[in-house]
Write a protein that holds these residues in place. Sequence first.
Motif, PDB file in Angstrom:
ATOM      1  N   GLN A 178      -5.912  -5.690  -4.584  1.00  0.00           N
ATOM      2  CA  GLN A 178      -5.881  -6.916  -3.794  1.00  0.00           C
ATOM      3  C   GLN A 178      -6.713  -8.031  -4.426  1.00  0.00           C
ATOM      4  O   GLN A 178      -6.795  -9.124  -3.898  1.00  0.00           O
ATOM      5  CB  GLN A 178      -6.402  -6.623  -2.385  1.00  0.00           C
ATOM      6  CG  GLN A 178      -5.471  -5.728  -1.561  1.00  0.00           C
ATOM      7  CD  GLN A 178      -6.038  -5.418  -0.189  1.00  0.00           C
ATOM      8  OE1 GLN A 178      -6.544  -6.323   0.465  1.00  0.00           O
ATOM      9  NE2 GLN A 178      -5.957  -4.176   0.224  1.00  0.00           N
TER      10      GLN A 178
ATOM     11  N   GLU B 208      -8.773   4.327  -1.692  1.00  0.00           N
ATOM     12  CA  GLU B 208      -9.269   3.193  -0.912  1.00  0.00           C
ATOM     13  C   GLU B 208      -9.819   2.113  -1.836  1.00  0.00           C
ATOM     14  O   GLU B 208      -9.529   0.918  -1.674  1.00  0.00           O
ATOM     15  CB  GLU B 208     -10.357   3.685   0.038  1.00  0.00           C
ATOM     16  CG  GLU B 208     -10.878   2.629   0.989  1.00  0.00           C
ATOM     17  CD  GLU B 208     -11.965   3.170   1.908  1.00  0.00           C
ATOM     18  OE1 GLU B 208     -12.350   2.433   2.849  1.00  0.00           O
ATOM     19  OE2 GLU B 208     -12.427   4.311   1.695  1.00  0.00           O
TER      20      GLU B 208
ATOM     21  N   LYS C 291      -6.966   0.357  -3.865  1.00  0.00           N
ATOM     22  CA  LYS C 291      -6.225  -0.655  -3.107  1.00  0.00           C
ATOM     23  C   LYS C 291      -6.991  -1.982  -3.058  1.00  0.00           C
ATOM     24  O   LYS C 291      -6.388  -3.058  -3.136  1.00  0.00           O
ATOM     25  CB  LYS C 291      -5.960  -0.138  -1.690  1.00  0.00           C
ATOM     26  CG  LYS C 291      -4.906   0.972  -1.644  1.00  0.00           C
ATOM     27  CD  LYS C 291      -4.705   1.491  -0.216  1.00  0.00           C
ATOM     28  CE  LYS C 291      -3.645   2.588  -0.189  1.00  0.00           C
ATOM     29  NZ  LYS C 291      -3.449   3.131   1.178  1.00  0.00           N
TER      30      LYS C 291
ATOM     31  N   PHE D 113      -0.354   4.441  -5.205  1.00  0.00           N
ATOM     32  CA  PHE D 113      -1.548   4.624  -4.398  1.00  0.00           C
ATOM     33  C   PHE D 113      -1.554   5.970  -3.670  1.00  0.00           C
ATOM     34  O   PHE D 113      -2.378   6.200  -2.805  1.00  0.00           O
ATOM     35  CB  PHE D 113      -1.678   3.499  -3.371  1.00  0.00           C
ATOM     36  CG  PHE D 113      -1.799   2.141  -3.989  1.00  0.00           C
ATOM     37  CD1 PHE D 113      -2.971   1.777  -4.644  1.00  0.00           C
ATOM     38  CD2 PHE D 113      -0.752   1.234  -3.954  1.00  0.00           C
ATOM     39  CE1 PHE D 113      -3.102   0.535  -5.225  1.00  0.00           C
ATOM     40  CE2 PHE D 113      -0.868  -0.007  -4.528  1.00  0.00           C
ATOM     41  CZ  PHE D 113      -2.041  -0.365  -5.176  1.00  0.00           C
TER      42      PHE D 113
ATOM     43  N   ASN E  89       0.805  -1.221   0.000  1.00  0.00           N
ATOM     44  CA  ASN E  89       0.000   0.000   0.000  1.00  0.00           C
ATOM     45  C   ASN E  89       0.838   1.271   0.000  1.00  0.00           C
ATOM     46  O   ASN E  89       0.314   2.374  -0.117  1.00  0.00           O
ATOM     47  CB  ASN E  89      -0.952   0.021   1.202  1.00  0.00           C
ATOM     48  CG  ASN E  89      -2.049  -1.014   1.057  1.00  0.00           C
ATOM     49  OD1 ASN E  89      -2.355  -1.417  -0.055  1.00  0.00           O
ATOM     50  ND2 ASN E  89      -2.621  -1.449   2.162  1.00  0.00           N
TER      51      ASN E  89
END
Length: 415
Positions: free
Chosen positions: A371, A364, A367, A353, A348
């Motif tokens: 994932q 947000e 991210k 980011f 992160n």
Amino acid sequence: MNKIFTHYLTILLLILVSSLHAKDINMDSLENEITAYNREGKHLISQKKLSELLLSNELNENQEANVLFLMATTYRSVNDYLMCIDYLERSKKIAKKSSKESLLTMRIECEFAFVYFDTKDFESCREVMKRIAEKNYLDVLPENKAYLLMQEGYILLQENQYNEAEKRYTESFAIIQKVDQCNLPVVYCKLMDLYSHKKDIQAVEKMYHEGWKISHKCGILKYKVFLAAEMERIYKEHELFNDAYLLGIKLDSLRKLEDQGNVISEMHIIDKAYVEKDQEEEHQDVFREKIGATIVAMVLIAFIIYSFLRSKRLKNDKVRMKVEIKEMKEHLDSYSQNSHFNGKIVNNELSFFNSEKLTERQIELLKLMAQGFSNKEIADELFITESTVKYHIKNIYSILDIKDRKDLFKKISEN
């Protein structure tokens, strides 16, 4: 008796139950009501009324398709084109099932043409208008035909074919004047653009004032904003900055009244209930099929037992019963399979980011994408709808110049 019989009997039972709950709705009256609310800037009232109908489980397929279409037009009236397209797709999917909905299908086609035009996707717009023209405008409402003619006029105007553009606008004006004069400001706005190209500011101002009078008389706030924004743009284009400044003050006041940003935000919150209901219904459909299959299985077993008692061929009946019960079990078991997600962890702290171009919400969401979360999982994680997730993803791709998720992971690995 076999699995095919089981399947069709289940469908028949579901259709029978649905028809018993169908609600009697006057769609013309509903559309007039929604149109009136949208014209007055009361989009939240429109959406709440339509959402209540969609959540009621009392609509037949034709009614649901029409209500979804009205929801799409409500979202287009606040310039939320992603949600508009989403509801158009849902309406189109249901309308295709009915041979009686050719009129709605054509209205959906027209609405797609309007959305593509509003978002300046002229290539897609031309494709849809071409399909409509090839059908000789069959089932096209007069008002929709007028809007299509306006769009053709605008495209001709961009090609400097002023006379041809004016012909389309004049033809469109004549149609709308007969159908609904409250929509004439849209044509006046296009004529303003035409006369601006011809450098006839007096004619532009005349069109502006004519359109404003009708917008005020009909109480359509959106058209006032539309006309004022176009007039301000034309003043600036012709370096009439003082006039543009004064009109800009007026336009700011109108936009505060319209409060479009907050309206869209609240509409998305309301929409979440329908989306969740839609997803719940998908699970319920699977459950109903299980129940239906179980009921039919019980009927079959009873029939087999009855045949067993009356038949001299006891051994053959037992074998047949075992085979059918096994098939039923396999059929039911097929519904219990679930998928499992295994996401991967990313760093992160990557500069990727921490882009200043992105909002905290977008970072947000980005991210979670990195994932490996799906759109639905992201929606559940952030307590928003999938439609809102798609809206954010489109903006993120645009800001970071990303084509798709494959391109996203490629750029992450490079960082």
